[in-house]
Design an enzyme around this catalytic site. Structure first.
Site, PDB file in Angstrom:
ATOM      1  CG  LEU A   4      -2.293  -0.863   1.230  1.00 47.28           C
ATOM      2  CD1 LEU A   4      -2.218  -2.175   1.008  1.00 47.28           C
ATOM      3  CD2 LEU A   4      -3.103  -0.462   2.494  1.00 47.28           C
ATOM      4  CE1 TYR A  46      -1.864   7.464  -5.948  1.00 47.19           C
ATOM      5  CE2 TYR A  46      -3.446   7.343  -7.273  1.00 47.19           C
ATOM      6  CZ  TYR A  46      -2.928   7.010  -6.327  1.00 47.19           C
ATOM      7  OH  TYR A  46      -4.025   6.156  -5.248  1.00 47.19           O
TER       8      TYR A  46
HETATM    9  P1  NAD Z   1      -2.106   7.253   2.526  1.00 44.54           P
HETATM   10  O1  NAD Z   1      -1.410   8.421   2.212  1.00 44.54           O
HETATM   11  O2  NAD Z   1      -2.729   7.574   4.066  1.00 44.54           O
HETATM   12  O3  NAD Z   1      -1.174   6.237   3.123  1.00 44.54           O
HETATM   13  C1  NAD Z   1      -0.010   5.861   2.390  1.00 44.54           C
HETATM   14  C2  NAD Z   1       0.951   5.355   3.228  1.00 44.54           C
HETATM   15  O4  NAD Z   1       2.342   5.006   2.650  1.00 44.54           O
HETATM   16  C3  NAD Z   1       1.455   6.324   4.205  1.00 44.54           C
HETATM   17  O5  NAD Z   1       1.386   5.847   5.768  1.00 44.54           O
HETATM   18  C4  NAD Z   1       2.838   6.662   3.842  1.00 44.54           C
HETATM   19  O6  NAD Z   1       3.632   7.357   4.787  1.00 44.54           O
HETATM   20  C5  NAD Z   1       3.226   5.588   3.107  1.00 44.54           C
HETATM   21  N1  NAD Z   1       4.440   5.890   2.380  1.00 44.54           N
HETATM   22  C6  NAD Z   1       4.381   6.684   1.257  1.00 44.54           C
HETATM   23  N2  NAD Z   1       5.467   6.632   0.443  1.00 44.54           N
HETATM   24  C7  NAD Z   1       6.359   5.484   0.977  1.00 44.54           C
HETATM   25  C8  NAD Z   1       7.641   5.039   0.960  1.00 44.54           C
HETATM   26  N3  NAD Z   1       8.167   5.202  -0.214  1.00 44.54           N
HETATM   27  N4  NAD Z   1       8.084   3.883   1.653  1.00 44.54           N
HETATM   28  C9  NAD Z   1       7.143   3.609   2.593  1.00 44.54           C
HETATM   29  N5  NAD Z   1       5.969   4.098   3.155  1.00 44.54           N
HETATM   30  C10 NAD Z   1       5.498   4.989   1.994  1.00 44.54           C
HETATM   31  O7  NAD Z   1      -3.039   6.841   1.702  1.00 44.54           O
HETATM   32  P2  NAD Z   1      -4.136   5.734   1.483  1.00 44.54           P
HETATM   33  O8  NAD Z   1      -5.480   6.253   1.135  1.00 44.54           O
HETATM   34  O9  NAD Z   1      -4.057   4.845   3.201  1.00 44.54           O
HETATM   35  O10 NAD Z   1      -3.799   4.762   0.382  1.00 44.54           O
HETATM   36  C11 NAD Z   1      -3.081   3.460   0.617  1.00 44.54           C
HETATM   37  C12 NAD Z   1      -2.998   2.839  -0.622  1.00 44.54           C
HETATM   38  O11 NAD Z   1      -4.090   2.823  -1.116  1.00 44.54           O
HETATM   39  C13 NAD Z   1      -2.180   3.631  -1.551  1.00 44.54           C
HETATM   40  O12 NAD Z   1      -1.039   2.759  -2.374  1.00 44.54           O
HETATM   41  C14 NAD Z   1      -3.307   4.343  -2.541  1.00 44.54           C
HETATM   42  O13 NAD Z   1      -2.557   4.671  -3.804  1.00 44.54           O
HETATM   43  C15 NAD Z   1      -4.079   3.156  -2.488  1.00 44.54           C
HETATM   44  N6  NAD Z   1      -5.555   3.941  -2.958  1.00 44.54           N
HETATM   45  C16 NAD Z   1      -6.155   4.534  -2.096  1.00 44.54           C
HETATM   46  C17 NAD Z   1      -7.442   5.161  -2.408  1.00 44.54           C
HETATM   47  C18 NAD Z   1      -8.218   6.052  -1.485  1.00 44.54           C
HETATM   48  O14 NAD Z   1      -9.121   6.711  -1.687  1.00 44.54           O
HETATM   49  N7  NAD Z   1      -7.842   5.885  -0.176  1.00 44.54           N
HETATM   50  C19 NAD Z   1      -7.981   4.622  -3.592  1.00 44.54           C
HETATM   51  C20 NAD Z   1      -7.360   4.082  -4.587  1.00 44.54           C
HETATM   52  C21 NAD Z   1      -5.875   3.571  -4.242  1.00 44.54           C
END
Ligand code: NAD
Ligand code: UDP
Ligand code: UDP
Length: 318
Positions: free
Chosen positions: A78, A150
């Site tokens: 994630l 992204y």
């Molecule tokens: P978020 O930003 O709250 O969580 C992402 C996490 O990844 C954070 O804790 C961040 O610190 C960590 N992170 C970022 N870069 C990193 C790196 N290089 N190494 C280690 N950790 C790293 O976002 P979220 O909403 O919890 O999303 C989680 C996943 O789900 C993401 O991959 C996102 O693309 C995917 N996603 C989320 C949604 C949504 O609506 N929330 C929709 C589509 C996809």
């Protein structure tokens, strides 16, 4: 003799983020040994603070663009900032996180023979001409715009997953997540649900971008976590991609009005320019999720927003 590892060991990258922390909660509730890896770019220690004393939980500060050598049975990948404001803050790092992060986690999965799930996104469909979006629609994505770091990063990660699957017989699972909301969203991350709720609670103007007629389909985080765990539980022939989202489609104006109603706020609506490449419409076709995972969302928007409003009230008062 006791087995060396009596419980399953699961790695969650991005585990201190919004979705990741809810996933860690669920896995621990299921008795799984969780290794949470995060570089805290958008994640927050407060999201997982309650897990720190739990013997099933381990936290490691690490950036997935660097190699990671650990022994695990399953990986949920994630790690990646998800809000446009955050992923556009350092776009090169966003692409690196998606692409180098995927290579490293796939390399790890290959070495330890772990099953690996990728948190992909509805953004792979870009600004879609097909509505709702089924998995076989290959999308309309601008490769050189401000969302591309992204969108293309996530598309390339999918490519890597399927090439590791074809080339190295890895066990892969790809889900395409549509807009998800709920408690632990970052209050300043710029996503629409958190923006509107925080603005409404603080009596500030509600910022609608464009004419507010663009649509999204919002899934409550608990439903998403159900879908993720169901996907990981499928047999090895199921690779996806599978859409996971709530088909309930609303315009941003309707979302603003619902937020005002649920918060009892008297904030006014204000209209700001629409960001470049902002998709006009988005709604998941979840036929595959229903048929293959036996999954569908259970929580409707109004109920989920009530929980989310309660969360933001609590953190804004603290
Ligand atoms: P978020 O930003 O709250 O969580 C992402 C996490 O990844 C954070 O804790 C961040 O610190 C960590 N992170 C970022 N870069 C990193 C790196 N290089 N190494 C280690 N950790 C790293 O976002 P979220 O909403 O919890 O999303 C989680 C996943 O789900 C993401 O991959 C996102 O693309 C995917 N996603 C989320 C949604 C949504 O609506 N929330 C929709 C589509 C996809
Ligand atoms: N990798 C990792 N942890 C491991 C195994 C590999 O982080 O346990 C990284 C490694 O740094 C490599 C990447 O994953 O760059 C891809 O690994 P793979 O074995 O597919 O390729 P190669 O090592 O041949 O480049
Ligand atoms: N949006 C809005 N006001 C805001 C934040 C976002 O009108 O304060 C709009 C944005 O232009 C987009 C939709 O809400 O059309 C969803 O935006 P978000 O950043 O939450 O997610 P994404 O665009 O990645 O789906």
């Amino acid at each position: 003799m006791m087995p060396m590892h009596s419980t399953e060991r699961v790695l969650v990258t991005g585990g201190a983020g919004f979705v990741g922390s809810h996933l860690c909660d669920r896995l621990i509730k299921n008795g799984v040994d969780v290794l949470c890896v995060d570089n805290f770019f958008t994640g927050n220690k407060a999201n997982i603070a309650h897990l720190l004393g739990n013997p099933l939980f381990e936290l490691k500060r690490h950036d997935v663009t660097f190699p990671l050598y650990v022994e695990v049975d399953k990986i949920y990948n994630l790690a990646c900032p998800a809000s446009p404001v955050h992923y556009q803050h350092d776009p090169v790092q966003t692409t690196k996180t998606s692409v180098h992060g995927a290579i490293n986690m796939l390399g790890l999965a290959k070495r330890v023979k772990a099953c690996i799930l990728q948190a992909s996104t509805s953004e792979v469909y870009g600004d879609p001409e097909v509505h709702p979006q089924p998995e076989d629609y290959s999308g309309r994505v601008n490769p050189i715009g401000i969302r591309s770091c992204y969108d293309e990063g996530k598309r390339c990660a999918e490519t890597l997953f399927f090439d590791y699957w074809r080339q190295h017989n890895l066990r892969i699972k790809v889900i395409r997540i549509f807009n998800t909301y709920g408690p632990r969203m970052h209050p300043n991350d710029g996503r629409v649900v958190s923006n509107f709720i925080v603005q409404a609670l603080q009596g500030k103007d509600i910022t609608l971008y464009g004419d507010g007629q663009q649509t999204r389909s919002f899934c409550y985080v608990d439903d998403l976590v159900d879908g993720m765990v169901a996907m990981m539980g499928t047999n090895e022939h199921v690779t996806g991609p599978i859409n996971v989202g709530n088909p309930g489609e609303v315009t941003m104006r309707e979302l603003a009005e619902l937020t005002l109603k649920l918060t009892g706020s008297r904030s006014r609506l204000t209209f700001l320019p629409l960001p470049q490449d902002d998709p006009r419409r988005r709604q998941p076709d979840i036929t595959s999720a229903r048929e293959i995972l036996g999954w569908k969302p259970k929580i409707d928007l109004e109920d989920g927003l009530k929980e989310t409003v309660a969360y933001f009230k609590h953190i804004l008062e603290a």
